[in-house]
Design a protein around this motif. Structure first.
Motif, PDB file in Angstrom:
ATOM      1  N   PHE A  62       0.859  -1.187   0.000  1.00  0.00           N
ATOM      2  CA  PHE A  62       0.000   0.000   0.000  1.00  0.00           C
ATOM      3  C   PHE A  62       0.890   1.230   0.000  1.00  0.00           C
ATOM      4  N   ARG A  63       0.375   2.325  -0.454  1.00  0.00           N
ATOM      5  CA  ARG A  63       1.125   3.579  -0.478  1.00  0.00           C
ATOM      6  C   ARG A  63       0.760   4.426   0.730  1.00  0.00           C
ATOM      7  N   PRO A  64       1.760   4.861   1.504  1.00  0.00           N
ATOM      8  CA  PRO A  64       1.465   5.765   2.622  1.00  0.00           C
ATOM      9  C   PRO A  64       0.815   7.047   2.097  1.00  0.00           C
ATOM     10  N   THR A  65      -0.175   7.521   2.803  1.00  0.00           N
ATOM     11  CA  THR A  65      -0.873   8.743   2.394  1.00  0.00           C
ATOM     12  C   THR A  65      -0.219   9.962   3.025  1.00  0.00           C
ATOM     13  N   ASP A  66      -0.502  11.128   2.498  1.00  0.00           N
ATOM     14  CA  ASP A  66       0.033  12.373   3.065  1.00  0.00           C
ATOM     15  C   ASP A  66      -0.443  12.575   4.502  1.00  0.00           C
ATOM     16  N   GLU A  67      -1.660  12.101   4.798  1.00  0.00           N
ATOM     17  CA  GLU A  67      -2.219  12.261   6.145  1.00  0.00           C
ATOM     18  C   GLU A  67      -1.417  11.495   7.210  1.00  0.00           C
ATOM     19  N   MET A  68      -0.666  10.477   6.780  1.00  0.00           N
ATOM     20  CA  MET A  68       0.152   9.718   7.725  1.00  0.00           C
ATOM     21  C   MET A  68       1.311  10.556   8.255  1.00  0.00           C
ATOM     22  N   ASN A  69       1.711  11.557   7.494  1.00  0.00           N
ATOM     23  CA  ASN A  69       2.744  12.501   7.916  1.00  0.00           C
ATOM     24  C   ASN A  69       4.020  11.777   8.385  1.00  0.00           C
ATOM     25  N   THR A 117       8.864   1.274   3.593  1.00  0.00           N
ATOM     26  CA  THR A 117       9.192   0.717   2.275  1.00  0.00           C
ATOM     27  C   THR A 117       9.867  -0.643   2.438  1.00  0.00           C
ATOM     28  N   TYR A 118      10.785  -0.745   3.394  1.00  0.00           N
ATOM     29  CA  TYR A 118      11.477  -2.018   3.640  1.00  0.00           C
ATOM     30  C   TYR A 118      10.503  -3.109   4.085  1.00  0.00           C
ATOM     31  N   ILE A 119       9.538  -2.747   4.908  1.00  0.00           N
ATOM     32  CA  ILE A 119       8.575  -3.734   5.400  1.00  0.00           C
ATOM     33  C   ILE A 119       7.563  -4.117   4.327  1.00  0.00           C
ATOM     34  N   PHE A 120       7.013  -3.131   3.630  1.00  0.00           N
ATOM     35  CA  PHE A 120       5.850  -3.358   2.772  1.00  0.00           C
ATOM     36  C   PHE A 120       6.162  -3.521   1.283  1.00  0.00           C
ATOM     37  N   THR A 121       7.429  -3.732   0.913  1.00  0.00           N
ATOM     38  CA  THR A 121       7.769  -4.008  -0.483  1.00  0.00           C
ATOM     39  C   THR A 121       7.343  -5.430  -0.825  1.00  0.00           C
ATOM     40  N   ARG A 122       6.614  -5.586  -1.914  1.00  0.00           N
ATOM     41  CA  ARG A 122       6.044  -6.886  -2.290  1.00  0.00           C
ATOM     42  C   ARG A 122       7.090  -7.947  -2.629  1.00  0.00           C
ATOM     43  N   VAL A 132      12.762   8.754   7.621  1.00  0.00           N
ATOM     44  CA  VAL A 132      13.172   7.474   8.216  1.00  0.00           C
ATOM     45  C   VAL A 132      11.972   6.522   8.257  1.00  0.00           C
ATOM     46  N   GLU A 133      10.807   7.023   8.640  1.00  0.00           N
ATOM     47  CA  GLU A 133       9.611   6.184   8.686  1.00  0.00           C
ATOM     48  C   GLU A 133       9.220   5.701   7.291  1.00  0.00           C
ATOM     49  N   LEU A 134       9.421   6.524   6.276  1.00  0.00           N
ATOM     50  CA  LEU A 134       9.143   6.115   4.899  1.00  0.00           C
ATOM     51  C   LEU A 134      10.081   5.000   4.447  1.00  0.00           C
ATOM     52  N   VAL A 135      11.358   5.132   4.805  1.00  0.00           N
ATOM     53  CA  VAL A 135      12.338   4.095   4.448  1.00  0.00           C
ATOM     54  C   VAL A 135      11.975   2.779   5.140  1.00  0.00           C
ATOM     55  N   THR A 153       7.548 -11.824  11.282  1.00  0.00           N
ATOM     56  CA  THR A 153       8.143 -11.828   9.949  1.00  0.00           C
ATOM     57  C   THR A 153       7.577 -10.671   9.126  1.00  0.00           C
ATOM     58  N   ARG A 154       8.179 -10.438   7.972  1.00  0.00           N
ATOM     59  CA  ARG A 154       7.662  -9.420   7.055  1.00  0.00           C
ATOM     60  C   ARG A 154       6.216  -9.760   6.678  1.00  0.00           C
ATOM     61  N   GLY A 155       5.938 -11.027   6.446  1.00  0.00           N
ATOM     62  CA  GLY A 155       4.579 -11.444   6.101  1.00  0.00           C
ATOM     63  C   GLY A 155       3.586 -11.091   7.196  1.00  0.00           C
ATOM     64  N   ALA A 156       3.975 -11.313   8.458  1.00  0.00           N
ATOM     65  CA  ALA A 156       3.096 -10.959   9.576  1.00  0.00           C
ATOM     66  C   ALA A 156       2.906  -9.448   9.644  1.00  0.00           C
ATOM     67  N   LEU A 157       3.992  -8.697   9.466  1.00  0.00           N
ATOM     68  CA  LEU A 157       3.891  -7.231   9.527  1.00  0.00           C
ATOM     69  C   LEU A 157       3.056  -6.665   8.377  1.00  0.00           C
ATOM     70  N   MET A 158       2.978  -7.412   7.282  1.00  0.00           N
ATOM     71  CA  MET A 158       2.149  -6.941   6.172  1.00  0.00           C
ATOM     72  C   MET A 158       0.671  -6.927   6.530  1.00  0.00           C
ATOM     73  N   THR A 159       0.299  -7.589   7.631  1.00  0.00           N
ATOM     74  CA  THR A 159      -1.096  -7.508   8.069  1.00  0.00           C
ATOM     75  C   THR A 159      -1.413  -6.152   8.689  1.00  0.00           C
ATOM     76  N   LEU A 160      -0.402  -5.299   8.819  1.00  0.00           N
ATOM     77  CA  LEU A 160      -0.643  -3.921   9.267  1.00  0.00           C
ATOM     78  C   LEU A 160      -1.166  -3.047   8.137  1.00  0.00           C
ATOM     79  N   GLU A 161      -1.256  -3.621   6.955  1.00  0.00           N
ATOM     80  CA  GLU A 161      -1.835  -2.923   5.812  1.00  0.00           C
ATOM     81  C   GLU A 161      -3.275  -2.542   6.154  1.00  0.00           C
ATOM     82  N   PRO A 162      -3.740  -1.373   5.711  1.00  0.00           N
ATOM     83  CA  PRO A 162      -5.118  -0.963   6.011  1.00  0.00           C
ATOM     84  C   PRO A 162      -6.147  -2.016   5.584  1.00  0.00           C
ATOM     85  N   LYS A 163      -7.152  -2.183   6.415  1.00  0.00           N
ATOM     86  CA  LYS A 163      -8.299  -3.072   6.170  1.00  0.00           C
ATOM     87  C   LYS A 163      -7.949  -4.564   6.186  1.00  0.00           C
TER      88      LYS A 163
END
Length: 93
Positions: free
Chosen positions: A5-12, A22-27, A16-19, A44-54
């Motif tokens: 997913f792409r971080p939105t501007d509202e996430m502000n 990106t490292y966590i959520f790269t497919r 460092v947080e963007l990097v 794992t990265r797979g588990a952390l990917m469940t932090l994706e919205p919805k």
């Protein structure tokens, strides 16, 4: 980058947080890579990917947060892992 997913501007997010996100959520990176290791708990990265919205967050992520909160607490505070909470809810039902 091909992200889950792409971080939105509202996430502000800071640079460092963007990097980090990106490292966590790269497919294309391996989902089996352990990114959090706090003693008895890991995620794992797979588990952390469940932090994706919805998406429903898996226990490995929640238990890792519980371990980190408990270790960082300077009071006599306990944060219970999901396995204990599940058993408690079954007993009280």
């Amino acid at each position: 980058m091909n992200l889950v997913f792409r971080p939105t501007d509202e996430m502000n997010l800071s640079r460092v947080e963007l990097v980090i996100s990106t490292y966590i959520f790269t497919r294309h990176l391996p989902k089996s890579k352990i990114l959090i290791d706090v003693g008895d708990c890991y995620a794992t990265r797979g588990a952390l990917m469940t932090l994706e919205p919805k998406i429903e967050v898996v226990d490995d992520v929640l238990n890792s947060v519980v371990c980190m909160l408990t270790a960082a607490s300077n009071q006599h505070t306990w944060f219970l892992p999901t396995t204990i909470m599940r058993k408690c809810s079954m007993i009280s039902s």
